[in-house]
Each structure stands twice: as C-alpha cells, then as structure tokens.
Design a protein around this motif. Structure first.
Motif, PDB file in Angstrom:
ATOM      1  N   ASP A  76       0.812  -1.216   0.000  1.00 26.71           N
ATOM      2  CA  ASP A  76       0.000   0.000   0.000  1.00 26.71           C
ATOM      3  C   ASP A  76       0.849   1.273   0.000  1.00 26.71           C
ATOM      4  OD1 ASP A  76      -2.273  -1.463  -0.130  1.00 26.71           O
ATOM      5  OD2 ASP A  76      -2.943  -1.064   1.915  1.00 26.71           O
ATOM      6  N   LYS A  77       2.094   1.170   0.422  1.00 23.47           N
ATOM      7  CA  LYS A  77       2.977   2.326   0.398  1.00 23.47           C
ATOM      8  C   LYS A  77       3.383   2.713  -1.027  1.00 23.47           C
ATOM      9  CE  LYS A  77       3.026   3.207   4.724  1.00 23.47           C
ATOM     10  NZ  LYS A  77       2.487   4.486   5.227  1.00 23.47           N
ATOM     11  N   PHE A  78       3.145   1.812  -1.974  1.00 23.97           N
ATOM     12  CA  PHE A  78       3.510   2.078  -3.367  1.00 23.97           C
ATOM     13  C   PHE A  78       2.285   2.164  -4.285  1.00 23.97           C
ATOM     14  CE2 PHE A  78       7.240   0.069  -1.503  1.00 23.97           C
ATOM     15  CZ  PHE A  78       8.280   0.849  -1.984  1.00 23.97           C
ATOM     16  N   LYS A  79       1.093   2.038  -3.740  1.00 25.45           N
ATOM     17  CA  LYS A  79      -0.088   1.893  -4.597  1.00 25.45           C
ATOM     18  C   LYS A  79      -0.640   3.212  -5.132  1.00 25.45           C
ATOM     19  CE  LYS A  79      -4.029   2.105  -1.483  1.00 25.45           C
ATOM     20  NZ  LYS A  79      -5.238   1.414  -1.035  1.00 25.45           N
ATOM     21  N   ASN A  80      -0.443   4.321  -4.418  1.00 28.02           N
ATOM     22  CA  ASN A  80      -0.977   5.597  -4.887  1.00 28.02           C
ATOM     23  C   ASN A  80      -0.303   6.020  -6.189  1.00 28.02           C
ATOM     24  OD1 ASN A  80      -2.657   5.733  -2.706  1.00 28.02           O
ATOM     25  ND2 ASN A  80      -1.452   7.247  -1.588  1.00 28.02           N
ATOM     26  N   LEU A  82       1.557   7.988  -8.902  1.00 30.27           N
ATOM     27  CA  LEU A  82       2.540   9.060  -8.844  1.00 30.27           C
ATOM     28  C   LEU A  82       2.030  10.279  -9.597  1.00 30.27           C
ATOM     29  CD1 LEU A  82       5.895   7.145  -9.444  1.00 30.27           C
ATOM     30  CD2 LEU A  82       5.241   8.343  -7.360  1.00 30.27           C
ATOM     31  N   LYS A  83       2.171  11.431  -8.961  1.00 32.65           N
ATOM     32  CA  LYS A  83       1.782  12.679  -9.606  1.00 32.65           C
ATOM     33  C   LYS A  83       2.963  13.199 -10.419  1.00 32.65           C
ATOM     34  CE  LYS A  83      -1.362  13.897  -5.822  1.00 32.65           C
ATOM     35  NZ  LYS A  83      -1.641  14.864  -4.732  1.00 32.65           N
ATOM     36  N   VAL A  84       2.716  13.455 -11.694  1.00 32.53           N
ATOM     37  CA  VAL A  84       3.776  13.906 -12.583  1.00 32.53           C
ATOM     38  C   VAL A  84       4.422  15.182 -12.055  1.00 32.53           C
ATOM     39  CG1 VAL A  84       4.319  14.725 -14.906  1.00 32.53           C
ATOM     40  CG2 VAL A  84       2.719  12.830 -14.603  1.00 32.53           C
ATOM     41  N   SER A  85       3.610  16.109 -11.559  1.00 37.45           N
ATOM     42  CA  SER A  85       4.129  17.384 -11.057  1.00 37.45           C
ATOM     43  C   SER A  85       5.077  17.178  -9.876  1.00 37.45           C
ATOM     44  CB  SER A  85       2.987  18.304 -10.646  1.00 37.45           C
ATOM     45  OG  SER A  85       2.189  17.701  -9.631  1.00 37.45           O
ATOM     46  N   LEU A 136      16.185   1.562  -0.862  1.00 36.76           N
ATOM     47  CA  LEU A 136      15.206   0.474  -0.757  1.00 36.76           C
ATOM     48  C   LEU A 136      15.209  -0.156   0.625  1.00 36.76           C
ATOM     49  CD1 LEU A 136      15.473  -1.408  -4.191  1.00 36.76           C
ATOM     50  CD2 LEU A 136      13.702   0.182  -3.419  1.00 36.76           C
ATOM     51  N   GLY A 137      16.369  -0.213   1.248  1.00 36.57           N
ATOM     52  CA  GLY A 137      16.477  -0.854   2.551  1.00 36.57           C
ATOM     53  C   GLY A 137      16.060   0.011   3.722  1.00 36.57           C
ATOM     54  N   GLU A 138      16.092   1.321   3.553  1.00 39.42           N
ATOM     55  CA  GLU A 138      15.866   2.225   4.677  1.00 39.42           C
ATOM     56  C   GLU A 138      14.490   2.889   4.688  1.00 39.42           C
ATOM     57  OE1 GLU A 138      19.128   5.005   5.207  1.00 39.42           O
ATOM     58  OE2 GLU A 138      20.517   3.576   4.296  1.00 39.42           O
ATOM     59  N   GLU A 139      13.921   3.138   3.511  1.00 41.34           N
ATOM     60  CA  GLU A 139      12.746   4.005   3.457  1.00 41.34           C
ATOM     61  C   GLU A 139      11.455   3.374   3.962  1.00 41.34           C
ATOM     62  OE1 GLU A 139      12.860   7.168   3.100  1.00 41.34           O
ATOM     63  OE2 GLU A 139      15.026   6.954   2.837  1.00 41.34           O
ATOM     64  N   ILE A 140      11.314   2.060   3.884  1.00 41.27           N
ATOM     65  CA  ILE A 140      10.100   1.408   4.396  1.00 41.27           C
ATOM     66  C   ILE A 140       9.935   1.692   5.888  1.00 41.27           C
ATOM     67  CG2 ILE A 140       8.988  -0.806   4.901  1.00 41.27           C
ATOM     68  CD1 ILE A 140      10.233  -1.860   2.295  1.00 41.27           C
ATOM     69  N   GLY A 141      11.034   1.579   6.629  1.00 44.18           N
ATOM     70  CA  GLY A 141      10.966   1.802   8.073  1.00 44.18           C
ATOM     71  C   GLY A 141      10.969   3.267   8.456  1.00 44.18           C
ATOM     72  N   GLN A 211       1.581  10.443  -1.555  1.00 46.50           N
ATOM     73  CA  GLN A 211       1.943   9.365  -0.646  1.00 46.50           C
ATOM     74  C   GLN A 211       2.234   8.051  -1.377  1.00 46.50           C
ATOM     75  OE1 GLN A 211      -0.338   8.970   2.950  1.00 46.50           O
ATOM     76  NE2 GLN A 211      -0.580  11.167   3.150  1.00 46.50           N
ATOM     77  N   ASN A 212       3.379   8.070  -2.014  1.00 48.53           N
ATOM     78  CA  ASN A 212       3.932   6.874  -2.640  1.00 48.53           C
ATOM     79  C   ASN A 212       5.391   6.824  -2.226  1.00 48.53           C
ATOM     80  OD1 ASN A 212       5.264   5.089  -4.562  1.00 48.53           O
ATOM     81  ND2 ASN A 212       3.381   5.184  -5.763  1.00 48.53           N
ATOM     82  N   LEU A 213       5.840   5.688  -1.699  1.00 48.50           N
ATOM     83  CA  LEU A 213       7.189   5.582  -1.141  1.00 48.50           C
ATOM     84  C   LEU A 213       8.278   5.777  -2.187  1.00 48.50           C
ATOM     85  CD1 LEU A 213       8.068   5.148   1.776  1.00 48.50           C
ATOM     86  CD2 LEU A 213       8.487   2.745   1.246  1.00 48.50           C
ATOM     87  N   ILE A 214       7.909   5.738  -3.463  1.00 47.63           N
ATOM     88  CA  ILE A 214       8.888   6.007  -4.520  1.00 47.63           C
ATOM     89  C   ILE A 214       9.449   7.420  -4.385  1.00 47.63           C
ATOM     90  CG2 ILE A 214       9.134   6.379  -7.021  1.00 47.63           C
ATOM     91  CD1 ILE A 214       7.337   3.967  -7.448  1.00 47.63           C
TER      92      ILE A 214
END
Length: 275
Positions: A76-80, A82-85, A136-141, A211-214
């Motif tokens: 769910d952290k990646f599901k939103n 992405l807004k181009v802006s 990738l290893g740090e941002e989830i937490g 709110q997308n972890l990307i």
C-alpha cells in the motif's frame, strides 16, 4: 478481536531495535573487510546491514499493528498513483542541487576530473548497488512507518526534525570508519547531520503531497548517488550538499506548499492493512 498488546512507543522501539540489529551487522562488515574476503561478499553484507530498519519494522510489525499484514502494508505504500508534477519537481530539485555542488567542486577543487566514474557500465552498476544498499532498505521503516506514525501526534515539520535526527544518528558507527579525526571528523558529522535533516524535510514535503514511497526513495537515491560519483574531498562534498539542501529545505518551509508543514493536519493514510 486481536488480543495481542500494542506497543506504547512504537517509533522509539523501532529506532532502538534498528540500531541493535545494525551494529552487529556493521561490525561483521568490518570483519569481512579486514579478513580480505572477496569484494562482492563485502558489498553484499554492507547491503544487508543497510536493511536493518526494515528488519526491525518487520519484527515489531505485529505489535505495532496487531492483526494486520506487513506485506499489505508495504504494498500500500507504493499503490498511490505518482503525480507527474511531484516527481518532476523532485527530480528538478535534485538536478539543481547536483549542478550547484558540481559548480562548487569545479571552483574549489584541484582534482583533474569532476567525476569518479568514467564508463556507463560502472555508472549503471553503482546506481543499482546504491539503490539496493540504501534507499530500498531504509525508506520502508524510516519514512513509510516512523515518519508517518509521528505525524499522528506532531506537525510534519517537527516529525521531520525528530526522524531526521535519529536517522542521522543511526549513521554514527559509519562516521567513525571514514578515517577522519579531530576537526575534520567534527566537520563531517555536523555537515552530515545538517544534510540529513534538510533532506528529511524535503522528503516529508513531497511524500505528503504524493503518498507513494517512490518519492522518498528517489530523493534518497539521488542524494547518495550524486555524492558517490563526484570526485572530491568527502568533507567538502558533504558540506556543499548540506548548504544547498538546507537552502532548499528552508525555502520549502517558507513557501509551505499546500500548508504541508504547518497550518492543517498532516495527511495521514489511515487505511488498515488487514490480512
């Protein structure tokens, strides 16, 4: 009804456990280096140690969110969408900071070339290695959980400062492996902390806007990647990055786009991650 007891201080527990997991892993990295293991073994172990915050969050997850799914939480952290802006603004800011740092290096450095890496193959390898062993290893937490959890009680600006400080302190063992001592070590630590705090504020702004972890992964990736490819004294590079990132962060705080830092409730995703 899930009878499992929830943690009273989930963020504090996460920070403590992250450090408890990281320290022995990082010491093992040092032992591998000293014993002369193949370089790939060293890099794999270094990458694993960078995931300590994700390991800590996974261990604590059921006590933080009883009855919920860790895998679904991450998805769910990646599901939103992405807004181009937002993504274009993030990239433009990172490119601007990179160009400013290159200008400072070119003006003040005596190095023969600005870049460390001279081939496209090595550049791609470094980009992917950096992505796996950091963002990738740090941002989830740190961002996916801790930052958003703190925003339930604090303003995004205050949450950024808290998480930025503890995220910076998590790097403490690494600081003492740089080889710097005395005033150089103090300068490195101070500039590093300013850069980390400023970067966290920028991450918070654009993560709350989309709110997308990307988003924080992208900011983190470019921060590390650009420093890694520029040829120059590391203390100077950290100093230049700290100055420019801090200037950008202060400007964002003043502008306060969509009152993201203060003036209204932080946009928290309250969705439950049920199994």
């Amino acid at each position: 009804m899930d009878n499992e007891k929830k943690l009273k201080k989930p963020v504090a527990s996460f920070i403590v456990l992250t450090n408890i997991i990281f320290l022995p892993l990082f010491c093992l990295v040092g032992v591998i280096k000293m014993l002369g293991f193949p370089e790939w073994v060293f890099h794999v172990m270094l990458c694993i140690s960078a995931w300590s915050s994700t390991f800590a969050f996974a261990v604590l997850f059921k006590k933080i969110y009883p009855g919920q799914s860790f895998i679904q939480f991450v998805k769910d952290k990646f599901k939103n969408k992405l807004k181009v802006s937002v993504i274009l603004t993030v990239i433009m800011i990172q490119v601007f900071i990179f160009l400013m740092v290159m200008f400072f290096v070119a003006t003040n450095s005596e190095a023969d070339t600005i870049f460390k890496i001279s081939s496209w193959g090595m550049l791609i390898y470094f980009f992917l290695k950096n992505l796996l062993s950091g963002p990738l290893g740090e941002e989830i937490g740190w961002r996916g959980f801790a930052l958003m959890e703190l925003q339930k009680k604090h303003s995004p600006l205050k949450a950024s400062i808290i998480i930025g400080f503890w995220w910076g302190m998590w790097h403490l063992p690494i600081w003492f492996t740089t080889g710097y001592v005395g005033i150089d070590l103090i300068k490195y630590m101070l500039f590093f902390m300013f850069a980390i705090l400023a970067t966290t504020m920028i991450m918070t702004t654009f993560y709350n806007l989309n709110q997308n972890l990307i988003i924080p992964i992208t900011i983190h990736q470019f921060f590390n990647f650009f420093i890694g490819i520029i040829n120059g004294n590391l203390v100077d590079l950290i100093m230049y990055n700290a100055i420019v990132y801090l200037a950008v962060a202060v400007l964002i705080i003043i502008i306060n786009p969509k009152k993201i830092f203060y003036g209204k409730e932080a946009p928290i995703n309250a969705k439950q991650y049920m199994i």
